[in-house]
Motif scaffolding. Structure first.
Motif, PDB file in Angstrom:
ATOM      1  N   TYR A 149       0.862  -1.183   0.000  1.00 57.52           N
ATOM      2  CA  TYR A 149       0.000   0.000   0.000  1.00 57.52           C
ATOM      3  C   TYR A 149       0.896   1.230   0.000  1.00 57.52           C
ATOM      4  CZ  TYR A 149      -3.519   3.400   1.622  1.00 57.52           C
ATOM      5  OH  TYR A 149      -4.357   4.470   1.745  1.00 57.52           O
ATOM      6  N   MET A 158      -7.765   4.086   8.013  1.00 56.75           N
ATOM      7  CA  MET A 158      -6.485   3.405   8.213  1.00 56.75           C
ATOM      8  C   MET A 158      -6.713   1.907   8.436  1.00 56.75           C
ATOM      9  SD  MET A 158      -3.201   3.535   8.336  1.00 56.75           S
ATOM     10  CE  MET A 158      -2.773   5.276   8.511  1.00 56.75           C
ATOM     11  N   ILE A 182      -5.220  -1.125   6.046  1.00 55.88           N
ATOM     12  CA  ILE A 182      -4.430  -2.242   6.565  1.00 55.88           C
ATOM     13  C   ILE A 182      -5.036  -3.571   6.118  1.00 55.88           C
ATOM     14  CG2 ILE A 182      -3.761  -3.449   8.682  1.00 55.88           C
ATOM     15  CD1 ILE A 182      -3.539  -0.611   9.976  1.00 55.88           C
ATOM     16  N   THR A 238      -4.516  -4.248   2.449  1.00 55.62           N
ATOM     17  CA  THR A 238      -3.148  -4.664   2.124  1.00 55.62           C
ATOM     18  C   THR A 238      -2.943  -6.146   2.424  1.00 55.62           C
ATOM     19  OG1 THR A 238      -2.395  -2.430   2.686  1.00 55.62           O
ATOM     20  CG2 THR A 238      -0.713  -4.142   2.486  1.00 55.62           C
ATOM     21  N   ILE A 266       2.505  -6.934   9.860  1.00 61.14           N
ATOM     22  CA  ILE A 266       2.114  -5.740   9.114  1.00 61.14           C
ATOM     23  C   ILE A 266       2.891  -4.551   9.635  1.00 61.14           C
ATOM     24  CG2 ILE A 266       0.208  -4.253   8.395  1.00 61.14           C
ATOM     25  CD1 ILE A 266      -0.770  -7.496   9.947  1.00 61.14           C
ATOM     26  N   ARG A 267       3.550  -3.848   8.736  1.00 71.12           N
ATOM     27  CA  ARG A 267       4.276  -2.636   9.101  1.00 71.12           C
ATOM     28  C   ARG A 267       3.557  -1.434   8.478  1.00 71.12           C
ATOM     29  NH1 ARG A 267       9.529  -1.387  10.586  1.00 71.12           N
ATOM     30  NH2 ARG A 267       9.212  -3.210  11.927  1.00 71.12           N
ATOM     31  N   VAL A 268       3.112  -0.514   9.320  1.00 70.86           N
ATOM     32  CA  VAL A 268       2.483   0.730   8.880  1.00 70.86           C
ATOM     33  C   VAL A 268       3.480   1.853   9.121  1.00 70.86           C
ATOM     34  CG1 VAL A 268       0.541   2.305   9.147  1.00 70.86           C
ATOM     35  CG2 VAL A 268       0.210  -0.154   9.526  1.00 70.86           C
ATOM     36  N   ILE A 301       2.123   0.715   3.749  1.00 66.79           N
ATOM     37  CA  ILE A 301       1.718  -0.448   4.545  1.00 66.79           C
ATOM     38  C   ILE A 301       2.267  -1.692   3.874  1.00 66.79           C
ATOM     39  CG2 ILE A 301      -0.186  -1.735   5.585  1.00 66.79           C
ATOM     40  CD1 ILE A 301      -1.914   0.800   5.251  1.00 66.79           C
TER      41      ILE A 301
END
Length: 293
Positions: A6, A71, A75, A78, A89-91, A114
């Motif tokens: 993302y 948001m 997430i 993604t 998951i890394r935002v 993301i």
């Protein structure tokens, strides 16, 4: 297999997920992030992670162009785009593209990235045998500096400690605060058990208020342990009955040695084993549904 990323409202292949070299997240570490886990088709503690993301953003005066529900949707989108049931998951939200100066006012639009992928911080056998940790010279930032409660992109304080652990071939480092009290590790919160009490450093000791730390405190209370958010020293670590860490990537993992001193008899304590089992049960069965159709 190529991952789908993302990037500012679009899902793109990872080789097309390009960020400007003028982005202040790259130039200055000006931004924030969250690491989140999904298990069995559910995102664990998603609301709490999003809340902490927006708290960090508020403190550094970074206006995220998505509201919290948007948001959350980004997430989940993604994760679905990568067809994952279990994921890390890394935002990342950076200040965005600006000039070569520091002034955030020159960055008109934040960058949102993301990533949904996989992570395994420690081999599974270490959850059975425990970690051997070291204390490192680097001290934790105090709240009057870059407050550790902000999960910022500037992680040099943690990285310096990680380098010092690497030089001692240790899997993780214990960081003290400026007064010499135990604060946390480079990526995890730390706990000790002694005489029916669970001790962990308080928020003002210079720690990130970990989301998994809160889960551990709830589980420990249900187990009948008295919770003590208090300062303690390496002496207390060396003489603890049990010791363990918690974090999004690490989950709950035992510690059996610190700075060459064996914790108790050097084996993983029963209460730590019970905490690990209960944590995994909760993480694997609760959370926000990814595929709710």
């Amino acid at each position: 297999m190529s991952r789908n990323i993302y990037l500012n409202g679009e899902i793109v292949p990872e080789d097309q997920a390009q960020i400007s070299v003028f982005d202040h997240g790259y130039l200055y570490g000006d931004g924030i992030f969250e690491g989140i886990r999904a298990y069995n088709g559910r995102v664990f503690m998603l609301d709490q992670h999003i809340k902490r993301l927006y708290q960090s953003a508020k403190t550094i005066m970074l206006d995220i162009p998505l509201n919290k529900k948007e948001m959350e949707a980004a997430i989940l989108k993604t994760i679905r785009a990568n067809d994952l049931q279990d994921a890390y998951i890394r935002v990342v939200v950076s200040r965005g593209v600006g000039d070569l100066g520091l002034d955030p006012r020159k960055c008109p639009e934040p960058t949102i990235v993301i990533i949904a992928s996989a992570i395994q911080l420690y081999p599974e056998e270490l959850y059975e045998t425990g970690l051997k940790l070291v204390t490192v010279p680097t001290r934790r930032n105090g709240p009057e500096m870059v407050n550790p409660r902000i999960k910022s992109l500037n992680y040099l304080n943690n990285i310096m400690a990680r380098l010092e652990a690497n030089m001692q071939n240790a899997p993780e480092a214990i960081i003290l605060n400026s007064d010499g009290y135990v604060a946390e590790c480079t990526g995890d919160n730390i706990f000790i058990i002694e005489e029916g009490k669970l001790y962990t450093p308080p928020k003002y000791a210079g720690i990130l208020k970990g989301t998994k730390r809160e889960v551990v405190l709830e589980i420990a209370a249900e187990m009948g342990l008295e919770i003590k958010e208090e300062l303690f020293t390496r002496h207390d670590l060396f003489n603890a009955e049990e010791c363990f860490l918690s974090g999004t990537a690490a989950e709950v993992i035992p510690v059996v040695e610190v700075d060459g001193r064996t914790i108790a008899d050097g084996s993983v304590g029963q209460r730590t084993k019970d905490l690990i089992a209960k944590f995994r049960e909760i993480a694997g069965s609760t959370g926000t549904e990814i595929y709710n159709d």
